[in-house]
Design an enzyme around this catalytic site. Sequence first.
Site, PDB file in Angstrom:
ATOM      1  N   HIS A 150       4.910  66.000  38.887  1.00  0.00           N
ATOM      2  CA  HIS A 150       6.128  65.228  38.604  1.00  0.00           C
ATOM      3  C   HIS A 150       5.886  63.816  39.134  1.00  0.00           C
ATOM      4  CE1 HIS A 150      10.663  65.741  37.730  1.00  0.00           C
ATOM      5  NE2 HIS A 150      10.471  64.444  37.901  1.00  0.00           N
TER       6      HIS A 150
ATOM      7  N   ARG B  69      14.272  74.657  40.565  1.00  0.00           N
ATOM      8  CA  ARG B  69      13.096  73.973  40.017  1.00  0.00           C
ATOM      9  C   ARG B  69      12.660  72.873  40.990  1.00  0.00           C
ATOM     10  NH1 ARG B  69      12.627  69.402  35.846  1.00  0.00           N
ATOM     11  NH2 ARG B  69      10.384  69.370  35.514  1.00  0.00           N
TER      12      ARG B  69
HETATM   13  C1  PNW Z   1      13.795  62.188  34.393  1.00  0.00           C
HETATM   14  N1  PNW Z   1      13.843  57.523  29.894  1.00  0.00           N
HETATM   15  O1  PNW Z   1      13.359  60.877  34.241  1.00  0.00           O
HETATM   16  C2  PNW Z   1      12.962  62.749  35.532  1.00  0.00           C
HETATM   17  O2  PNW Z   1      12.338  63.971  35.243  1.00  0.00           O
HETATM   18  C3  PNW Z   1      13.680  62.799  36.840  1.00  0.00           C
HETATM   19  O3  PNW Z   1      12.745  62.764  37.878  1.00  0.00           O
HETATM   20  C4  PNW Z   1      14.691  61.683  36.911  1.00  0.00           C
HETATM   21  O4  PNW Z   1      15.274  61.563  38.178  1.00  0.00           O
HETATM   22  C5  PNW Z   1      15.740  61.975  35.851  1.00  0.00           C
HETATM   23  O5  PNW Z   1      15.163  62.156  34.570  1.00  0.00           O
HETATM   24  C6  PNW Z   1      16.821  60.897  35.745  1.00  0.00           C
HETATM   25  O6  PNW Z   1      16.264  59.666  35.377  1.00  0.00           O
HETATM   26  C7  PNW Z   1      13.565  60.100  33.132  1.00  0.00           C
HETATM   27  O7  PNW Z   1      13.815  56.273  30.112  1.00  0.00           O
HETATM   28  C8  PNW Z   1      13.468  58.734  33.312  1.00  0.00           C
HETATM   29  O8  PNW Z   1      13.907  57.978  28.735  1.00  0.00           O
HETATM   30  C9  PNW Z   1      13.554  57.890  32.245  1.00  0.00           C
HETATM   31  C10 PNW Z   1      13.745  58.414  30.970  1.00  0.00           C
HETATM   32  C11 PNW Z   1      13.831  59.774  30.777  1.00  0.00           C
HETATM   33  C12 PNW Z   1      13.741  60.617  31.865  1.00  0.00           C
END
Ligand code: PNW
Length: 442
Positions: A124, A81
């Site tokens: 993204h 992905r």
């Molecule tokens: C996701 N939250 O981000 C993203 O899709 C990725 O790019 C990222 O690296 C990964 O999860 C890890 O963080 C998130 O605060 C960031 O709920 C924050 C949240 C959820 C997903």
Amino acid sequence: MKYSLPSTSKLLDKAFTFGVATASFQIEGASESRLPCIWDTFCATAGKVRDGSNGDVACNHYNLWQQDVELISSLGVDAYRLSISWPRVMHKDGSLNPQGVNFYIGLLDALNAKGIKPFVTLYHWDLPQHLEDNGGWLNRETAYLFRDYADKITQALGDRVYSYATFNEPFCSSYLGYEVGIHAPGLAKKSYGRQAAHHILLAHGLAMPVLQKNSPHSLNGIVLNFTPAYPLTDSEADNTAAKLADEYFNQWYIKPLFDGAYPDSFALLSDEDKPVIHDGDFDIMQAPLDFLGVNFYTRTVYQAAAGKPFAEVDMLDAPKTDMGWEIYPQAFTDLLVSLHEKYALPPVYITENGAAMPDKLLNGVVNDQDRIGYYQMHLTAVHNAIEQGVNIDGYFAWSLMDNFEWAEGYLKRFGIVYVDYATQQRTIKNSGIAFKTLIGSR
Ligand code: PNW
């Protein structure tokens, strides 16, 4: 170093898709060969990214992509992905940039040649900065420009793509980016967050028919993230708090796609916080999906509080990852089952799941036992959801390799492959070896 599942588990069927995931801004680098995006600007603003870093080089995947395809292939995965950088493939005037398009064509051809299915996300989080200068996701026009980008890029990529997702995590782009400002573009106003969400869901709905027309044989859908909300106690007040939080952070981004409406607590928004909604918007948003991508990392616990609908509770003694996110795999099963009960879901793919851990490379080995434990528990949680009737066809580890973790910069490592940023050397962590062993055992 092996993950174990019951021998009859659907996860062990060859037809179940195992993959690894990344995103353009987090790994590509080579920012000089594309237009600036909102994350370049955010990184250049003092105090926004914890280590003061940026995406100029990242994992240098733009230059190292051939060896990275070998790496992905060596893991034995069925799928990879990735996301496409809008500012890399389009000029300001809205025409395609052949140099950027050719980068992805080369990458997709190499993946297909190795029998690795490309799952491509069109957005993204790297919005071209010139569109943000024109209001970004607060401007309804951006939804139509996204449709145009989706139309042109899917025509250019032809039949190379196994699956398209319009958006990754509308919650993060709108809430974190426009409502609380901890992600790009760093705006912080409730009405902005809700309006950005509405325009992103609209953009998704506008693009879906374009994907179905230009790429009728791929699985086309969207990727949503969920952080299930639990009440601290079983008091009615805490249950209400958790329900309101669940509507605000989770159901808000899925209910319009399946039910053509925001959750009931939409009515609690003040008039100035309510997004501008045009007649017909919900019809557009309800475009049928071939798949739903679900990203899961953690849960949140809530309690009732004076003067606001809910208050988050820090579970002080609970096990946590390096992000400070609670490790609570039962929430993954509960989430999948509840989505299945609430909505008429298409096949589900787990498009992200994983953990940041404080990894150390020692004598060429990363012995990330805590991450192995996280994956073991969460793969089992997916297995349990399937046993309870949820139709889940695939699972992607976040992430293929350590990368630019947004507001945390390079301080947090989510990879099943370790990246030494000084040398750009990649080393498969023990969690990655275990993943490869599981996939190879089918
Ligand atoms: C996701 N939250 O981000 C993203 O899709 C990725 O790019 C990222 O690296 C990964 O999860 C890890 O963080 C998130 O605060 C960031 O709920 C924050 C949240 C959820 C997903």
